[in-house]
Design a protein around this motif. Structure first.
Motif, short mmCIF file in Angstrom:
data_model
loop_
_atom_site.label_atom_id
_atom_site.label_comp_id
_atom_site.label_asym_id
_atom_site.label_seq_id
_atom_site.Cartn_x
_atom_site.Cartn_y
_atom_site.Cartn_z
N PRO A 23 -29.92 17.58 1.56
CA PRO A 23 -28.61 18.01 1.05
C PRO A 23 -28.77 18.95 -0.14
N ALA A 24 -27.87 19.89 -0.26
CA ALA A 24 -27.88 20.77 -1.43
C ALA A 24 -27.80 19.93 -2.69
N ALA A 25 -28.55 20.34 -3.70
CA ALA A 25 -28.65 19.70 -5.01
C ALA A 25 -29.59 18.51 -5.02
N ARG A 63 -31.32 12.99 -6.45
CA ARG A 63 -31.74 13.88 -7.52
C ARG A 63 -32.75 13.08 -8.35
N THR A 107 -23.11 18.88 -0.39
CA THR A 107 -23.86 18.85 -1.64
C THR A 107 -23.88 17.43 -2.19
#
Length: 413
Positions: free
Chosen positions: A103-105, A57, A87
């Motif tokens: 990956p999700a997020a 992120r 996630t």
């Protein structure tokens, strides 16, 4: 007598695009799309990594620097062709490989060379830009986007894109069947023995090659002697094709019988001469929807007039929206003389030097000099009223190996 442009203006409406057909993807190379081909799914079909590295992120690495690195725990991996990753939890990172799902997020990939693996986790010493090294789903194509427009030529790139979309067959314009009829007592096939006063019908082979190169399907009709009944019969046979080309017999000699054969078969001839050298005795007519072109018999004249007047029509029949060669400015490398009277399409070799194209004229320019068609890659337009062109003169030319088409004729002559 028509100019080059007047002749093309008269001829081109007769060359209507033919019907369409379905072909397999493996047979589509070089064909023209018969309709818009749209994306069946987005491309990429899922967000994936453009690099080997670490999915993160971006906000978790805000302020990261050499003096103040950020350390994130490693929580798994995502590899190409593997199971969908879970996630990504805040404050963590995941090993990722080129082509693997994001990956999700996660919203960013840090290349592995910009990170350091330690026993306690992964150290990041710079703050990445959000979205870096991520190929977002649909960023290349959205479902329903036009990938290949109608009329576009199908090349290797189009083949690859269509395959990626699981398109195994597509609609293309049908290839024109082009009949070639050569006339003259002197003509023999390449397989026949030599006889005094005869020549091999090289035109049939050269024109067949030009037709195939343009995308058509050549059909050679057996040579006919200078006999009206046989000429009439073979002209009639050639009208079953999508386009009939005759070669020779279109001048005004006692044994030039093509005009009478055209009249007998109901071919409505629009003109019989064009103001160009080589190729003055060029004929064009129609039989119903079938275009008929009578080319001169001299080998160079036949090939040059095919390139100038027939190839654009063939390309249009194939659905090409840009059927003409593009005009280029060339600079003469040597002085060149030219007989006044008609514009001439002179054979030349062209090479790029810096930002300009330099043209060297072939030493042979006669209409029967077949060697002048060997090793050349351009036709250079010489104005009718000029008899001497100095080295350095700028002229217009078409490049015979140029695949980039134009909507308009290259020469205003």
């Amino acid at each position: 007598m028509k100019s080059i442009q007047e002749a093309l203006t008269a001829m081109m409406p007769a060359f209507e695009p033919l019907g369409v057909e379905r072909v397999s993807l493996s047979e589509a190379l070089g064909r023209n799309a018969g309709q818009d081909v749209r994306a069946k799914s987005s491309l990429p079909p899922f967000s994936n990594s453009a690099m080997d590295g670490y999915a993160v992120r971006a906000e978790d690495l805000t302020g990261a620097s050499e003096d103040d690195p950020r350390r994130l725990p490693l929580v798994g991996e995502s590899r190409a062709g593997g199971d969908a990753p879970g996630t990504l939890a805040p404050g963590s990172t995941m090993r990722i490989f080129t082509g693997a799902r994001i990956p999700a997020a996660a919203d960013t990939v840090v290349p592995q060379e910009d990170a350091e693996k330690t026993e306690a986790g992964i150290d990041f010493r710079r703050a990445p830009s959000a979205g870096a090294h991520v190929r977002a789903e649909g960023s290349d194509l959205a479902e329903g986007d036009v990938m290949v427009p109608a009329g576009a030529s199908i090349g290797p790139g189009e083949i690859g894109l269509l395959a990626a979309q699981r398109i195994s067959a597509l609609t293309v314009y049908r290839r024109p069947r082009v009949a070639i009829l050569s006339t003259g007592d002197e003509l023999r096939d390449i397989s026949e023995p030599e006889e005094p006063g005869t020549i091999v019908n090289s035109n049939a082979y050269a024109l067949s090659a030009q037709i195939r190169a343009a995308g058509g399907l050549p059909q050679i009709i057996p040579n006919v002697p200078d006999a009206l009944d046989q000429t009439v019969e073979q002209v009639r046979a050639g009208l079953d094709a999508d386009l009939l080309i005759t070669c020779g017999g279109v001048s005004v000699g006692d044994y030039d019988l093509v005009k009478e054969a055209f009249d007998t078969n109901g071919i409505d001839a629009s003109f019989w001469k064009v103001r160009v050298k080589p190729g003055k005795p060029l004929t064009f007519g129609r039989h119903g929807k079938t275009p008929v072109v009578g080319l001169p018999g001299n080998p160079v004249s036949a090939m040059v007039t095919f390139e100038t007047f027939v190839r654009p029509g063939l390309r249009r029949m194939l659905g090409d929206p840009r059927p003409y060669r593009t005009a280029h400015e060339v600079v003469l490398t040597h002085p060149h003389r030219h007989s006044k009277g008609r514009p001439e399409l002179a054979r030349a070799r062209v090479r790029r030097v810096g930002d300009r194209l330099e043209a060297t004229m072939h030493r042979l320019q006669g209409s029967g000099s077949l060697p002048s068609m060997v090793g050349i890659d351009a036709l250079v337009l010489l104005a009718a009223e000029v008899d001497h062109f100095s080295a350095g003169t700028k002229l217009q030319a078409i490049l015979l190996r140029d695949e980039h088409g134009s909507e308009t004729p290259p020469f205003d002559a």
